[in-house]
Design an enzyme around this catalytic site. Sequence first.
Site, short mmCIF file in Angstrom:
data_model
loop_
_atom_site.label_atom_id
_atom_site.label_comp_id
_atom_site.label_asym_id
_atom_site.label_seq_id
_atom_site.Cartn_x
_atom_site.Cartn_y
_atom_site.Cartn_z
N PRO A 59 0.77 -1.09 -0.04
CA PRO A 59 -0.11 -0.07 -0.04
C PRO A 59 0.73 1.13 -0.06
CG PRO A 59 -0.11 -1.24 2.20
CD PRO A 59 0.85 -2.13 1.25
N ASP A 60 0.41 2.23 -0.65
CA ASP A 60 1.11 3.53 -0.46
C ASP A 60 0.63 4.19 0.85
OD1 ASP A 60 -1.08 5.54 -2.70
OD2 ASP A 60 -1.37 4.88 -0.57
N PHE A 61 0.88 5.63 1.02
CA PHE A 61 0.76 6.15 2.45
C PHE A 61 -0.70 6.95 2.48
CE2 PHE A 61 4.80 5.05 4.33
CZ PHE A 61 5.62 4.70 3.39
N ARG A 62 -0.86 7.67 1.43
CA ARG A 62 -1.91 8.64 1.41
C ARG A 62 -3.13 8.46 0.73
NH1 ARG A 62 3.09 10.69 1.90
NH2 ARG A 62 3.66 11.76 3.78
N GLN A 133 11.56 6.99 -3.03
CA GLN A 133 11.27 7.27 -1.60
C GLN A 133 11.09 6.06 -0.90
OE1 GLN A 133 8.80 11.10 -0.80
NE2 GLN A 133 8.29 10.14 -3.11
N ASN A 134 11.00 5.04 -1.74
CA ASN A 134 10.34 3.57 -1.42
C ASN A 134 11.64 2.70 -0.32
OD1 ASN A 134 8.16 4.47 -2.56
ND2 ASN A 134 8.52 3.30 -4.39
N ILE A 135 10.91 2.19 0.26
CA ILE A 135 12.08 1.17 1.18
C ILE A 135 11.73 -0.26 1.07
CG2 ILE A 135 12.25 3.07 3.21
CD1 ILE A 135 10.12 1.59 4.60
N ASP A 136 11.09 -0.44 -0.01
CA ASP A 136 10.68 -1.76 -0.23
C ASP A 136 11.99 -2.59 -1.08
OD1 ASP A 136 8.42 -0.52 -2.90
OD2 ASP A 136 10.51 -1.04 -3.01
N HIS A 153 14.92 7.40 1.28
CA HIS A 153 14.49 7.40 2.47
C HIS A 153 15.06 6.15 2.96
CE1 HIS A 153 10.93 10.35 1.75
NE2 HIS A 153 12.17 10.84 1.80
N CYS A 185 21.38 -0.83 21.91
CA CYS A 185 22.92 -0.58 21.01
C CYS A 185 23.82 -1.39 22.03
CB CYS A 185 23.33 0.68 21.03
SG CYS A 185 24.89 1.03 20.50
N GLY A 226 4.20 7.90 -9.20
CA GLY A 226 3.63 7.35 -8.15
C GLY A 226 4.19 8.06 -6.98
N ASN A 251 0.89 9.66 -12.73
CA ASN A 251 0.40 9.50 -11.33
C ASN A 251 -0.95 9.43 -11.37
OD1 ASN A 251 1.27 9.08 -8.52
ND2 ASN A 251 0.05 11.00 -8.21
N ARG A 252 -1.84 9.04 -10.43
CA ARG A 252 -3.20 9.04 -10.46
C ARG A 252 -3.92 10.59 -10.25
NH1 ARG A 252 -4.71 5.87 -5.81
NH2 ARG A 252 -4.41 3.79 -7.06
N1 APR Z 1 -1.58 4.26 -10.27
C1 APR Z 1 -1.21 5.71 -10.18
N2 APR Z 1 -1.12 6.34 -8.91
C2 APR Z 1 -0.92 5.82 -7.75
C3 APR Z 1 -1.29 4.61 -7.67
C4 APR Z 1 -1.28 3.61 -8.92
N3 APR Z 1 -1.80 2.41 -8.77
N4 APR Z 1 -1.19 4.06 -6.46
C5 APR Z 1 -0.78 5.07 -5.84
N5 APR Z 1 -0.78 6.11 -6.56
C6 APR Z 1 -0.61 7.78 -6.17
C7 APR Z 1 -1.30 8.01 -5.13
O1 APR Z 1 -2.85 8.63 -5.87
C8 APR Z 1 -0.36 9.39 -4.70
O2 APR Z 1 -0.48 10.53 -5.49
O3 APR Z 1 1.02 7.73 -5.83
C9 APR Z 1 0.80 8.58 -4.75
C10 APR Z 1 1.54 7.97 -3.64
O4 APR Z 1 1.80 9.12 -2.67
P1 APR Z 1 1.91 8.59 -0.98
O5 APR Z 1 1.08 7.70 -0.45
O6 APR Z 1 1.98 10.00 -0.25
O7 APR Z 1 3.23 8.30 -0.97
P2 APR Z 1 4.76 8.68 -1.31
O8 APR Z 1 4.56 10.00 -2.11
O9 APR Z 1 5.66 7.88 -1.65
O10 APR Z 1 5.03 9.38 0.13
C11 APR Z 1 6.29 10.06 0.41
O11 APR Z 1 5.99 10.04 3.04
O12 APR Z 1 5.45 9.15 4.83
C12 APR Z 1 6.44 9.38 4.04
O13 APR Z 1 8.63 8.57 4.06
C13 APR Z 1 7.19 8.29 3.76
O14 APR Z 1 8.57 7.98 1.54
C14 APR Z 1 7.25 8.52 1.97
C15 APR Z 1 6.92 9.73 1.82
#
Ligand code: APR
Length: 299
Positions: A59-62, A133-136, A153, A185, A226, A251-252
């Site tokens: 899953p993404d974050f937001r 930014q991904n840690i995967d 990150h 530690c 993304g 991006n979406r």
């Molecule tokens: N197709 C297109 N866009 C997508 C899809 C998809 N299948 N899934 C997610 N997205 C888009 C979302 O609409 C959003 O605009 O990818 C973006 C993801 O945004 P975030 O969830 O905020 O993730 P990210 O930008 O990587 O977050 C940045 O925030 O919490 C910190 O350290 C964490 O590295 C992370 C940083």
Amino acid sequence: MYVMNTLADVWSCFTANFYKKSSDIPSNSLPAIAKYMADTSKNVLVMAGAGLSTHSGIPDFRSPGTGLYDNLQQYNLPYPEAIFDLGFFVRDPRPFLSLAKELYPGKKYRPNLGHYLARLINEKGKLLRMYTQNIDGLERLAGLPPEKLVEAHGGFSSASCISCFKEHDPDETREAIFRGEVIRCTNGKCKGLVKPDIVFFGEALPDRFFLYQDDVLWADLLIVIGTSLEVYPFAAIADEVPRDVPRLLLNRDVVGSFGMRKHDTIVTCDIIEGVTRLAKELGWHEELMELYAKHEPCM
Ligand code: APR
């Protein structure tokens, strides 16, 4: 001699980017970007976020409802980002350590077409660098060479003490986390908390991140994929490329300053749809599918 080289470098970078013929700069469409990418571009800068890995099952974050930050109720956090906040971690490391078991890269996640497109851009000799930014760890797993990748990150491939910064064995750290232990530690009297080297809010980004200060001067195309571009300093890269450098957003949602520059191309799409359309416009779709189908994770 070194000074001369540097000056020569700066001059060639300046001429390479400053005297770009306006005819070189593509109009704001995916076919035009693809033609420019195939015929002209040699230094593509890629910026990625969690949206790149959602099709790998992470899953993404937001994203509303499905994003990680909407699904942390069980940890009773004061606010969702607290789980990656250094101050909160010192007060209570357990929420992060419990979530970390879900986040650790492993055999369960595979790179998707988006990760392999970045590898293909590199194999075509056109990738300047990918900032993620991904840690995967899926970019590495897709076969992107370390020198072409900045994990801004951090990630799980190393671990250290947050107080004295002593490095700790990442495998022992992982095993302790999977046993549900809080890790302290081993450096003499330190006893600070140990965690994987994921960059928390309040922590400095790795030195490698600051390569962007040079890279933005060499880039002749920026692809952002993304990410919400909400977290700095990572998001700042998108605005640091010179204004005559074309920028492509896959991006979406429309994010950051996209749409405010003459040479922006915005493709609001599902990642896989956007990557597939770009690969087809480039004439690379067959190669991309072969790469995806045959490439075994290089773990
Ligand atoms: N197709 C297109 N866009 C997508 C899809 C998809 N299948 N899934 C997610 N997205 C888009 C979302 O609409 C959003 O605009 O990818 C973006 C993801 O945004 P975030 O969830 O905020 O993730 P990210 O930008 O990587 O977050 C940045 O925030 O919490 C910190 O350290 C964490 O590295 C992370 C940083």
